[in-house]
Design an enzyme around this catalytic site. Structure first.
Site, PDB file in Angstrom:
ATOM      1  N   HIS A 104       1.121  -1.164   0.119  1.00 13.16           N
ATOM      2  CA  HIS A 104      -0.025   0.362   0.109  1.00 13.16           C
ATOM      3  C   HIS A 104       0.802   1.386   0.394  1.00 13.16           C
ATOM      4  O   HIS A 104       2.434   1.398  -0.016  1.00 13.16           O
ATOM      5  CB  HIS A 104      -1.123  -0.614   1.125  1.00 13.16           C
ATOM      6  N   ASP A 106       0.039   5.087   2.001  1.00  9.03           N
ATOM      7  CA  ASP A 106      -0.370   5.463   2.750  1.00  9.03           C
ATOM      8  C   ASP A 106      -1.622   7.152   2.521  1.00  9.03           C
ATOM      9  O   ASP A 106      -1.026   7.793   1.967  1.00  9.03           O
ATOM     10  CB  ASP A 106       0.912   6.252   3.683  1.00  9.03           C
ATOM     11  N   HIS A 262       4.586  -0.066   0.307  1.00  7.71           N
ATOM     12  CA  HIS A 262       5.479  -0.508   1.239  1.00  7.71           C
ATOM     13  C   HIS A 262       4.179  -1.933   2.337  1.00  7.71           C
ATOM     14  O   HIS A 262       3.764  -1.483   1.801  1.00  7.71           O
ATOM     15  CB  HIS A 262       5.809   0.196   2.571  1.00  7.71           C
ATOM     16  N   ARG A 277       6.377   6.808  14.732  1.00  7.38           N
ATOM     17  CA  ARG A 277       5.926   7.140  13.559  1.00  7.38           C
ATOM     18  C   ARG A 277       5.782   8.347  13.207  1.00  7.38           C
ATOM     19  O   ARG A 277       5.265   8.707  14.153  1.00  7.38           O
ATOM     20  CB  ARG A 277       4.493   5.846  12.609  1.00  7.38           C
TER      21      ARG A 277
HETATM   22  C1  OGA Z   1       3.564   2.552   8.481  1.00  8.34           C
HETATM   23  C2  OGA Z   1       3.796   1.285   7.864  1.00  8.34           C
HETATM   24  C3  OGA Z   1       5.158  -0.263   8.175  1.00  8.34           C
HETATM   25  C4  OGA Z   1       5.611  -1.424   9.033  1.00  8.34           C
HETATM   26  O1  OGA Z   1       3.724   2.549   9.237  1.00  8.34           O
HETATM   27  O2  OGA Z   1       2.158   3.105   7.403  1.00  8.34           O
HETATM   28  O3  OGA Z   1       3.012   0.249   6.594  1.00  8.34           O
HETATM   29  O4  OGA Z   1       6.580  -1.854   9.290  1.00  8.34           O
HETATM   30  N1  OGA Z   1       4.110   0.567   8.635  1.00  8.34           N
HETATM   31  O5  OGA Z   1       4.979  -0.909  10.600  1.00  8.34           O
HETATM   32 MN    MN Z   2       1.817   2.302   6.295  1.00  4.94          MN
END
Ligand code: OGA
Ligand code: MN
Length: 289
Positions: A104, A106, A262, A277
């Site tokens: 995906h 974000d 990702h 994050r």
């Molecule tokens: C995000 C996500 C990936 C992870 O933070 O948008 O997809 O490995 N995280 O935690």
């Molecule tokens: Mn993500």
């Protein structure tokens, strides 16, 4: 450590580069910041090891790339005490689906998705929990000129609700009642973006589709659109095109949300994982033509 000479080690042919020689607890020199920005424009994701940083230092790093503000999207994320720009992604062994456990980008279902995200490992499972990244500029470049010419004329509709259910049918263990709730909650989270956009910094053409949220091409039915959308996603995410980042304590990743897909791997049953994050806002993809 001073930010002087950066050493770049690519993780794969097209996607991801590990950067050594930088301590993110210190302010970046303009030269180091520019080198990191160039690396991000080339590789779509940059990785750093052995960092020991506070949430405020994470935000200070992210600010080199754009505006950082509080934007917590999945309800599973809560802010870090004292630094609302940083959210905690935490997963307990008993939790259901992990955040981002599929290819995906974000917030593609919003008109203004973030330019990128910065993720910092706080607590990791003993094994598993890697994240994969796939460069959609490289994926676009390997399509035929005929296919690219057709896609340049198309827009795609991205639907948040598809994460929970498709065409009114619950998916991935979601109950009908939950789907009804999410249908109300996410009714407005639908956005249309060009299928091929031009990256505002690298100038590269980017294929902007993903296998869950991208519902259909504008003016086409979902049934007509899905075979081509799934073909494009499968072709883009061949193993040759992605890299896999193995998190260690102190690892930090930043990805360009305009350039890469990702995928957070859900392969650490029985263990938990905690990440910090923050998202960076800034210029979006431009029309390709
Ligand atoms: C995000 C996500 C990936 C992870 O933070 O948008 O997809 O490995 N995280 O935690
Ligand atoms: Mn993500």
């Amino acid at each position: 450590m001073r930010n002087t000479v950066l050493k770049l080690t690519p993780l794969s042919a097209n996607t991801g580069v590990e950067i050594a020689g930088v301590d993110l607890a210190n302010p970046l020199s303009p030269e180091a910041a520019q080198e990191i920005r160039d690396a991000l424009n080339t590789w779509g994701a940059v990785f750093f090891r052995d960092q020991d940083i506070t949430p405020d230092q994470q935000v200070a790093f992210a600010r080199h790339f754009g505006t950082v503000e509080k934007r917590t999207h999945p309800s599973s994320m809560s802010p870090v005490e004292g630094t609302p720009e940083v959210s905690i992604i935490h997963r307990e062994p008993t939790d259901g689906r992990n955040t981002g456990g599929f290819w995906h980008t974000d917030q593609c279902f919003l008109p203004d998705p973030p330019l990128g995200s910065v993720l910092y490992a706080k607590s990791l499972p003993t094994r598993g929990g890697d994240t994969m990244f796939c460069h959609m500029g490289a994926a676009c470049a390997e399509l035929s000129e005929g296919m690219r010419a057709m896609l340049r004329g198309l827009k795609a509709v991205h639907v948040r609700l598809n994460y929970h259910g498709i065409g009114g049918k619950p998916q991935w263990g979601v109950t009908p009642d939950e789907l009804e709730f999410f249908t109300m909650k996410y009714a407005g989270q639908v956005a249309t973006h060009p299928v091929i956009g031009r990256h505002p910094e690298s100038g590269q053409e980017i294929l902007y589709v993903n296998p869950i949220y991208t519902d259909r091409f504008e003016g086409w039915t979902r049934e007509e659109s899905q075979p081509l959308i799934q073909y494009l996603c499968e072709r883009a995410t061949r193993p040759e095109n992605y890299c896999r980042f193995d998190w260690k304590p102190g690892s930090l990743a930043m990805w360009d949300n305009r350039a890469v897909l990702h995928y957070a791997l859900d392969d650490y049953a029985g263990e938990s994982r905690t990440m910090h994050r923050c998202v960076v806002l800034g210029p979006w993809l431009q029309p390709a033509a």
